[in-house]
Design a protein around this motif. Sequence first.
Motif, PDB file in Angstrom:
ATOM      1  N   LYS A 163       0.870  -1.168   0.000  1.00  0.00           N
ATOM      2  CA  LYS A 163       0.000   0.000   0.000  1.00  0.00           C
ATOM      3  C   LYS A 163       0.911   1.222   0.000  1.00  0.00           C
ATOM      4  O   LYS A 163       1.314   1.714   1.054  1.00  0.00           O
ATOM      5  N   PRO A 164       1.272   1.710  -1.169  1.00  0.00           N
ATOM      6  CA  PRO A 164       2.240   2.807  -1.282  1.00  0.00           C
ATOM      7  C   PRO A 164       1.635   4.142  -0.887  1.00  0.00           C
ATOM      8  O   PRO A 164       0.467   4.426  -1.173  1.00  0.00           O
ATOM      9  N   THR A 165       2.449   4.966  -0.232  1.00  0.00           N
ATOM     10  CA  THR A 165       1.976   6.285   0.186  1.00  0.00           C
ATOM     11  C   THR A 165       2.855   7.431  -0.310  1.00  0.00           C
ATOM     12  O   THR A 165       2.422   8.581  -0.302  1.00  0.00           O
ATOM     13  N   ASP A 166       4.090   7.130  -0.726  1.00  0.00           N
ATOM     14  CA  ASP A 166       4.956   8.192  -1.229  1.00  0.00           C
ATOM     15  C   ASP A 166       6.134   7.577  -1.971  1.00  0.00           C
ATOM     16  O   ASP A 166       6.448   6.394  -1.798  1.00  0.00           O
ATOM     17  N   VAL A 167       6.781   8.398  -2.810  1.00  0.00           N
ATOM     18  CA  VAL A 167       7.944   7.963  -3.585  1.00  0.00           C
ATOM     19  C   VAL A 167       9.032   9.021  -3.471  1.00  0.00           C
ATOM     20  O   VAL A 167       8.757  10.225  -3.528  1.00  0.00           O
ATOM     21  N   ALA A 168      10.272   8.566  -3.298  1.00  0.00           N
ATOM     22  CA  ALA A 168      11.441   9.443  -3.376  1.00  0.00           C
ATOM     23  C   ALA A 168      12.335   8.906  -4.487  1.00  0.00           C
ATOM     24  O   ALA A 168      12.441   7.691  -4.684  1.00  0.00           O
ATOM     25  N   VAL A 169      12.986   9.815  -5.218  1.00  0.00           N
ATOM     26  CA  VAL A 169      13.750   9.429  -6.404  1.00  0.00           C
ATOM     27  C   VAL A 169      15.201   9.886  -6.283  1.00  0.00           C
ATOM     28  O   VAL A 169      15.485  11.006  -5.853  1.00  0.00           O
ATOM     29  N   THR A 170      16.118   9.010  -6.672  1.00  0.00           N
ATOM     30  CA  THR A 170      17.535   9.351  -6.834  1.00  0.00           C
ATOM     31  C   THR A 170      17.912   8.989  -8.267  1.00  0.00           C
ATOM     32  O   THR A 170      17.090   8.420  -8.997  1.00  0.00           O
ATOM     33  N   PRO A 171      19.123   9.300  -8.715  1.00  0.00           N
ATOM     34  CA  PRO A 171      19.483   8.991 -10.095  1.00  0.00           C
ATOM     35  C   PRO A 171      19.330   7.520 -10.489  1.00  0.00           C
ATOM     36  O   PRO A 171      19.074   7.218 -11.655  1.00  0.00           O
ATOM     37  N   ASP A 172      19.460   6.591  -9.533  1.00  0.00           N
ATOM     38  CA  ASP A 172      19.387   5.179  -9.898  1.00  0.00           C
ATOM     39  C   ASP A 172      18.378   4.358  -9.099  1.00  0.00           C
ATOM     40  O   ASP A 172      18.208   3.175  -9.361  1.00  0.00           O
ATOM     41  N   ARG A 173      17.683   4.985  -8.147  1.00  0.00           N
ATOM     42  CA  ARG A 173      16.762   4.214  -7.313  1.00  0.00           C
ATOM     43  C   ARG A 173      15.423   4.909  -7.119  1.00  0.00           C
ATOM     44  O   ARG A 173      15.315   6.126  -7.230  1.00  0.00           O
ATOM     45  N   LEU A 174      14.424   4.064  -6.807  1.00  0.00           N
ATOM     46  CA  LEU A 174      13.103   4.545  -6.421  1.00  0.00           C
ATOM     47  C   LEU A 174      12.817   4.012  -5.018  1.00  0.00           C
ATOM     48  O   LEU A 174      12.947   2.814  -4.765  1.00  0.00           O
ATOM     49  N   LYS A 219      20.569  16.435   1.269  1.00  0.00           N
ATOM     50  CA  LYS A 219      21.729  16.740   0.440  1.00  0.00           C
ATOM     51  C   LYS A 219      22.847  15.717   0.597  1.00  0.00           C
ATOM     52  O   LYS A 219      23.707  15.588  -0.280  1.00  0.00           O
ATOM     53  N   GLN A 220      22.854  15.007   1.704  1.00  0.00           N
ATOM     54  CA  GLN A 220      23.869  13.968   1.930  1.00  0.00           C
ATOM     55  C   GLN A 220      23.455  12.615   1.349  1.00  0.00           C
ATOM     56  O   GLN A 220      24.191  11.640   1.466  1.00  0.00           O
ATOM     57  N   GLY A 221      22.269  12.565   0.731  1.00  0.00           N
ATOM     58  CA  GLY A 221      21.801  11.316   0.155  1.00  0.00           C
ATOM     59  C   GLY A 221      21.121  10.407   1.158  1.00  0.00           C
ATOM     60  O   GLY A 221      20.820   9.253   0.850  1.00  0.00           O
ATOM     61  N   LEU A 228       4.468   7.535  10.879  1.00  0.00           N
ATOM     62  CA  LEU A 228       3.268   7.942  11.624  1.00  0.00           C
ATOM     63  C   LEU A 228       3.034   7.057  12.844  1.00  0.00           C
ATOM     64  O   LEU A 228       2.719   7.541  13.930  1.00  0.00           O
ATOM     65  N   GLY A 229       3.232   5.748  12.671  1.00  0.00           N
ATOM     66  CA  GLY A 229       3.003   4.833  13.773  1.00  0.00           C
ATOM     67  C   GLY A 229       4.122   4.833  14.802  1.00  0.00           C
ATOM     68  O   GLY A 229       3.910   4.479  15.964  1.00  0.00           O
ATOM     69  N   GLY A 230       5.320   5.237  14.386  1.00  0.00           N
ATOM     70  CA  GLY A 230       6.453   5.269  15.280  1.00  0.00           C
ATOM     71  C   GLY A 230       6.660   6.607  15.949  1.00  0.00           C
ATOM     72  O   GLY A 230       7.578   6.759  16.764  1.00  0.00           O
ATOM     73  N   PHE A 231       5.821   7.598  15.617  1.00  0.00           N
ATOM     74  CA  PHE A 231       5.890   8.937  16.203  1.00  0.00           C
ATOM     75  C   PHE A 231       7.291   9.540  16.050  1.00  0.00           C
ATOM     76  O   PHE A 231       7.818  10.159  16.987  1.00  0.00           O
ATOM     77  N   ALA A 232       7.902   9.354  14.883  1.00  0.00           N
ATOM     78  CA  ALA A 232       9.275   9.846  14.689  1.00  0.00           C
ATOM     79  C   ALA A 232       9.587   9.967  13.206  1.00  0.00           C
ATOM     80  O   ALA A 232       8.861   9.472  12.352  1.00  0.00           O
ATOM     81  N   VAL A 233      10.685  10.678  12.940  1.00  0.00           N
ATOM     82  CA  VAL A 233      11.263  10.695  11.592  1.00  0.00           C
ATOM     83  C   VAL A 233      12.511   9.828  11.645  1.00  0.00           C
ATOM     84  O   VAL A 233      13.452  10.115  12.399  1.00  0.00           O
ATOM     85  N   GLN A 234      12.523   8.754  10.886  1.00  0.00           N
ATOM     86  CA  GLN A 234      13.676   7.848  10.858  1.00  0.00           C
ATOM     87  C   GLN A 234      14.621   8.275   9.742  1.00  0.00           C
ATOM     88  O   GLN A 234      14.182   8.641   8.642  1.00  0.00           O
ATOM     89  N   VAL A 235      15.916   8.219  10.000  1.00  0.00           N
ATOM     90  CA  VAL A 235      16.933   8.643   9.033  1.00  0.00           C
ATOM     91  C   VAL A 235      17.830   7.462   8.722  1.00  0.00           C
ATOM     92  O   VAL A 235      18.353   6.801   9.625  1.00  0.00           O
ATOM     93  N   TYR A 236      18.024   7.178   7.428  1.00  0.00           N
ATOM     94  CA  TYR A 236      18.851   6.054   6.990  1.00  0.00           C
ATOM     95  C   TYR A 236      19.926   6.549   6.030  1.00  0.00           C
ATOM     96  O   TYR A 236      19.682   7.450   5.228  1.00  0.00           O
ATOM     97  N   ASP A 237      21.120   5.937   6.130  1.00  0.00           N
ATOM     98  CA  ASP A 237      22.177   6.297   5.194  1.00  0.00           C
ATOM     99  C   ASP A 237      21.990   5.513   3.903  1.00  0.00           C
ATOM    100  O   ASP A 237      21.054   4.715   3.785  1.00  0.00           O
TER     101      ASP A 237
END
Length: 237
Positions: A163-174, A219-221, A228-237
């Motif tokens: 059940k997709p809710t959003d998409v982010a795009v990079t030069p080689d990935r979705l 900007k760092q990729g 929403l369920g975790g009440f946070a913004v998760q950041v991944y490298d």
Amino acid sequence: IRSWLLTGLWAVAVAALAAGCVSARKAAPSYTFFPPAPDEPRIQFLATFSSDLELGRSPSFADYITGRPSGASPLVKPYGMALKDGKLYVCDTMASSIQVFDLVKRRSRNFAPRGEGRIQTPINITIDADGTRYVTDTGRNQVLIFSKDDAYVSAIGTGGEMKPTDVAVTPDRLYVADVKGHSVRVYSKADRRLLFTIPRDAKAGKGGLYSPTNLAIDKQGRLLVSDLGGFAVQVYD
């Protein structure tokens, strides 16, 4: 009778145009800021619009005669949006379409393709550098892909696998936020092949996701996920 009718319509049009000229007088400008005084203002409210008439398009003769706007229908229930080349693309979940506002020409149109590319419940839209549009549709449970020329290209997702809710795009990935799978699905942009999911371990504790809804790439990729369920913004490298 025909001559009388034409004369009456002309009189109505002239009266309407005259009224429009009178109402066009500019009122004294008022400004709305947040936060209000005495705090230092950080955001200024500029305008609100749901159609190109509110955006600044001058009413046409047909608008006065029929009483209906000749442009696209006004927004009903807007959600996600994207800006590209002076055009604002707004997902209208109730109208099952994408409303496209040309901010330069001050015109709007409804993008509601039929057939295989039919949109049901558009939640978010992401536009790539080349103009390719990715629409997350929670009615179809797919990501619909359209070219910059409005042509339907393909769809990601089959058989209710996500059940997709959003998409982010990079030069080689979705990157696709999947609220059903509690993860972000990562695809190769070239062939739309699933590479892996984030988190890679579905039972992960720290770094796990509950209800990922919105995505962004900094900007760092790094991938930022609004959970929403975790009440946070998760950041991944």
